[in-house]
Design a protein around this motif. Structure first.
Motif, PDB file in Angstrom:
ATOM      1  N   THR A 136      36.885  40.157  55.542  1.00  0.00           N
ATOM      2  CA  THR A 136      35.918  39.329  56.278  1.00  0.00           C
ATOM      3  C   THR A 136      36.514  38.773  57.564  1.00  0.00           C
ATOM      4  O   THR A 136      35.787  38.281  58.423  1.00  0.00           O
ATOM      5  N   THR A 137      37.848  38.818  57.699  1.00  0.00           N
ATOM      6  CA  THR A 137      38.491  38.299  58.915  1.00  0.00           C
ATOM      7  C   THR A 137      38.739  39.400  59.952  1.00  0.00           C
ATOM      8  O   THR A 137      39.415  39.154  60.952  1.00  0.00           O
ATOM      9  N   ASP A 184      38.741  41.435  63.060  1.00  0.00           N
ATOM     10  CA  ASP A 184      38.366  40.986  64.408  1.00  0.00           C
ATOM     11  C   ASP A 184      38.948  41.861  65.504  1.00  0.00           C
ATOM     12  O   ASP A 184      38.822  41.531  66.670  1.00  0.00           O
ATOM     13  N   ARG A 188      31.413  41.272  57.985  1.00  0.00           N
ATOM     14  CA  ARG A 188      30.589  40.065  58.045  1.00  0.00           C
ATOM     15  C   ARG A 188      29.142  40.449  58.242  1.00  0.00           C
ATOM     16  O   ARG A 188      28.874  41.410  58.971  1.00  0.00           O
ATOM     17  N   PRO A 189      28.145  39.761  57.718  1.00  0.00           N
ATOM     18  CA  PRO A 189      28.330  38.580  56.875  1.00  0.00           C
ATOM     19  C   PRO A 189      29.044  38.925  55.579  1.00  0.00           C
ATOM     20  O   PRO A 189      28.984  40.051  55.109  1.00  0.00           O
ATOM     21  N   ALA A 190      29.691  37.901  55.020  1.00  0.00           N
ATOM     22  CA  ALA A 190      30.421  38.067  53.759  1.00  0.00           C
ATOM     23  C   ALA A 190      29.448  37.952  52.586  1.00  0.00           C
ATOM     24  O   ALA A 190      28.336  37.437  52.732  1.00  0.00           O
ATOM     25  N   GLU A 229      27.071  34.922  52.017  1.00  0.00           N
ATOM     26  CA  GLU A 229      26.986  34.106  53.241  1.00  0.00           C
ATOM     27  C   GLU A 229      25.526  33.718  53.515  1.00  0.00           C
ATOM     28  O   GLU A 229      24.601  34.477  53.251  1.00  0.00           O
TER      29      GLU A 229
END
Lengths: 387, 387
Positions: free
Chosen positions: A53-54, A56, A280-282, A285
Motif C-alpha cells: 500500500t506504500t 510510490d 491503493r485504495p487499501a 479503505e
C-alpha cells in the motif's frame, strides 16, 4: 551485521520501543524507514514484506525491498570469499570479488517477486510464508553477466538438458518439514539457455551500494523474468550439470503441476506470471462518494511486457482500461493508475485489477490448485467502502 | 464391498464389539482372522498392517496381508472395466479382463513392502502412515507379464528415457497436504527397462483367488524387487511416455535424496533395500534365562537374493550367523532363525538382525536422513527381558 539483527529481533518483539530506549540499550539508532516500513512475516529466518500500500515509485530503496531468507543470513567476509565454477566446464575456476568486478559490468533495474507472493489469500490455506501483496520489488542491480563467467570457465557440455546450479552459502536443516533431507545449502538451477541470456546477472550491488547481508552480500544472482527463488543469494558455487538438477527447492518446493494427457506432472517454477496488484485504495479503505478517486498499483510479467491493465469497480462485472505510467522497461514492474468516478450510492465496492502482457497472457479469475502454493496470480479483489 | 467397509469402521471404533452384537446390528459375521489379525493404522483410507510378530509361514493368506490405500477403494464392476494402453504406442488398446486372461499367464510368489514400513521408529518423526514392521508380505500372484501387454500395443519410442505410467482408478483430493495439486489419480511409472522384465506382472489373482477390492480388483501391477507403491492397484491405464514421468507419487512423495557433488538431488523411490526384521521375540517379550530361545524373522532385498543374516543379542557388539530357512526364492522374503543361548544374568537385552544380499549390500547401523520417511532399512533394535 549483528546490530541490525538485534534490532530486528527487538523490533519484532517491541515494535514501539522508542529511539532513546534503543540508544540506552547500546543499539545504533535504527533506520526508521527501513524497519518500520517492512512487515515481519517470520523473524528467524528473516522474511520481511514490503507493505504494498506504500508503493510510490519505480525503484524501491533497499530498505523497503522485501527479504526472503530460507536460513539464517550466513556470515561471510568478502575478503575471504570466492566463487567456484565447476562441473561440466573446461577450466574450473575460483574467482574473487575483485576478479569479478574487473569483468564488464552493467546496471539494470529488475523486478523480483517471491513465488509465494499473495499466498495469504489462498483457501484452503497453503503452507509457506503468508505473504500478502508485497513480496515483490523493483531495484537497480549492478554486476557481471552469468554468461561471461560461464564463458571464462568454458562450458564443456553440449547437452540440451544442461543446467547451471547456483549454490548459496546459506544452509541448515529444514526442521519445519518432517520429510526433508539432512542439512543442505540453498541451491537452484537454470537451464543453460536461460543462464546464457545477457540479462541474467551475478550482482554485487543493489541501488548503487554493496549488497547488504539480507540481500546476498557479497554476490547474488539476479534472474530477470523468473520468480525470486532463482536469484540465489550469497553465491559460492556454480555447477554445470549435464542433466536437469532435481534439488529440494525445485522439486518438493518451488514446483507446481501441469496436466499432460490427464496425468499431473511436476515442473520446477520458473517464469513470473502476469499480474497486476492494487496498492491503493487499501483493503477496507474509506473512499469519498461522488468524487474522482485514484486507483493505483503496479503490474509485471515474465518474459514479455505489460500491454494492458484493466480495472473493475463492480466486482468483475465491467472492466475499464487503466493508464500505464512511464514507459515500459523489460523485466520491471510498470506502475498504473485509474481515475475512479466513485458512485453516489454508499456501501461496499469490490475493486479488481487484471493485467495482460505482450504475449496475450492475462490473469485468470480463479485459482488453479495445481499451482500448489506458488505463482499466485489470479485476480485478487480489494473491498473498499464508499462513504 | 460396503459390508466390509462398514465392519472395518466399526472395528476401528469398537474393536471389542462381540460377534452377537454385530449380528444384532445387521452386520455380517466378521472374518475374525482377517480383521482381528491386522492393525488399523488409518481407517479411511484403509491402511492395515500385518502384525509382524505373528509371522509363521512363507506365503501369507490374503486376509493377513497388509493393505496400503491412498484413497477410498474405487467401486469397479469388472464386467465394465477395461485397461487402456496409450501414449507412445503403435496401436492404442483397450483390453477387457477376459482378453487379458487369454494371454499367457503365470503364478509366482512375490514379496511386497511399503516404502514407509518401519516409519514409526524414525526420530524425528516423519509424516506418513506410522507403520511398525508389518507393511510387508509375501503372496502368490497370478497374471500376465506387463511386457506382453506392451508388445501387443507396440511401444513406438526407442528413447532411453521412456517410461510406462501405471494409473489406478483410485483418486481424490490430497487434503492432508496443503501443497497438493487438484484432484488426481494414483499413478506411478516404471522405466521401460524394468517394465519389460518378465517378472513384472499385471495380476488378477492373489493366492489363487480373484483380487479382493482392497488388493486392487480387478487388476493390479506386481513389480517384484520394488517398493509397493510401484505395484499400482485398480489399474485402468498404461501410458508410454518418452521422458521420465514426474508425478506426485514419485516427486513429492515416495522419493528421496542422493548427494551428487555435494548437491542433494531428488530420486524416485524404486528398489527395495536389503533388510532383516525380527518377528519374535517381540519388543518387551520376557525370555527365560539359561535356555535356548528361538529368534525368528524374515529378510528380503530388491534385485538380489539374501545371502546372510546375522543376529546380535548384545546391542550390536557381537554378531552371529542366523540359519536361512528353505531355499532362496528371488523377489521373496526368506525366513531365518537363530537359536539364542540366553544368559544367566537377568535383565534387558537388545536384539538386532542384519541382512546382507548377494550383491554384498548390507544394512546400515544408522538412519540416513536423506531417505526422508522412506526405505527404512537401518538396523532396528528389539529390547527384550531375560528373566
Amino acid at each position: 551485521m549483528p546490530h541490525r539483527r538485534d534490532f530486528l529481533r527487538s523490533a519484532a518483539a517491541l515494535p514501539a520501543l522508542p529511539l532513546l530506549a534503543r540508544r540506552a540499550a547500546g543499539q545504533p539508532p535504527p533506520d526508521v524507514v527501513s524497519f518500520s516500513g517492512l512487515i515481519v512475516r517470520e523473524a528467524e529466518p528473516r522474511n520481511l514484506e514490503f507493505p504494498f500500500t506504500t508503493l510510490d515509485r519505480f525503484v524501491l530503496p533497499t530498505e523497503r525491498f522485501y527479504v526472503r531468507n530460507h536460513f539464517a543470513v550466513p556470515k561471510i567476509d568478502p575478503a575471504d570469499w570466492k566463487l567456484k565454477v565447476e562441473g561440466a566446464v573446461e577450466k574450473p575456476l575460483e574467482l574473487t570479488l575483485d576478479e569479478l568486478k574487473k569483468l564488464p559490468s552493467a546496471t539494470r533495474p529488475v523486478t523480483l517477486e517471491c513465488a509465494g507472493n499473495g499466498r495469504v489469500f489462498l483457501t484452503p490455506k497453503a503452507s509457506g510464508v503468508a505473504w500478502q501483496l508485497g513480496a515483490v520489488g523493483n531495484a537497480e542491480w549492478t554486476g557481471v553477466s552469468l554468461a561471461a563467467v560461464l564463458d571464462r570457465a568454458g562450458v564443456s557440455t553440449k547437452a540440451d538438458t544442461a543446467e547451471v546450479v547456483l549454490e548459496g552459502a546459506d544452509q541448515g536443516a529444514i526442521t519445519a518439514d518432517p520429510k526433508s533431507p539432512g542439512p543442505i545449502h540453498f541451491a537452484r538451477s537454470l537451464p543453460i539457455r536461460k543462464a546464457r541470456q545477457p540479462e541474467v546477472m551475478l550482482a554485487w550491488a543493489m541501488n548503487g551500494a554493496d549488497l547488504t547481508p539480507d540481500h546476498g552480500s557479497p554476490l547474488r544472482a539476479v534472474v530477470p523474468g523468473w520468480y525470486g527463488m532463482a536469484s540465489v543469494k550469497w553465491l559460492t558455487r556454480l555447477v554445470v550439470t549435464e542433466r536437469p538438477f532435481r534439488g529440494w527447492w525445485q522439486t518438493l518446493h518451488y514446483s507446481y503441476f501441469v496436466r499432460e494427457g490427464g496425468l499431473p506432472v511436476l515442473r520446477s517454477l520458473s517464469e513470473i506470471q502476469v499480474k497486476a496488484s492494487i496498492a491503493r485504495p487499501a483493503l477496507g479503505e474509506v473512499v469519498p462518494a461522488k468524487s474522482t478517486h485514484r486507483v493505483f498499483g503496479a503490474a509485471w510479467t515474465g518474459e514479455g511486457e505489460i500491454a494492458r491493465v484493466e480495472v473493475s469497480t463492480d466486482g468483475g462485472t465491467t472492466w475499464a482500461d487503466a493508464t500505464l505510467i512511464d514507459k515500459s522497461v523489460k523485466y520491471c514492474w510498470r506502475l498504473w493508475e485509474y481515475l475512479w468516478k466513485t458512485p453516489d450510492r454508499r456501501g461496499k465496492y469490490t475493486l479488481m485489477a487484471r493485467a495482460t502482457d505482450s504475449r496475450g497472457r492475462t490473469q485468470p479469475a480463479q485459482r488453479n490448485p495445481d499451482l500448489r502454493g506458488y505463482a499466485i496470480h489470479h485476480v485478487i479483489p480489494v473491498e473498499v467502502e464508499v462513504r
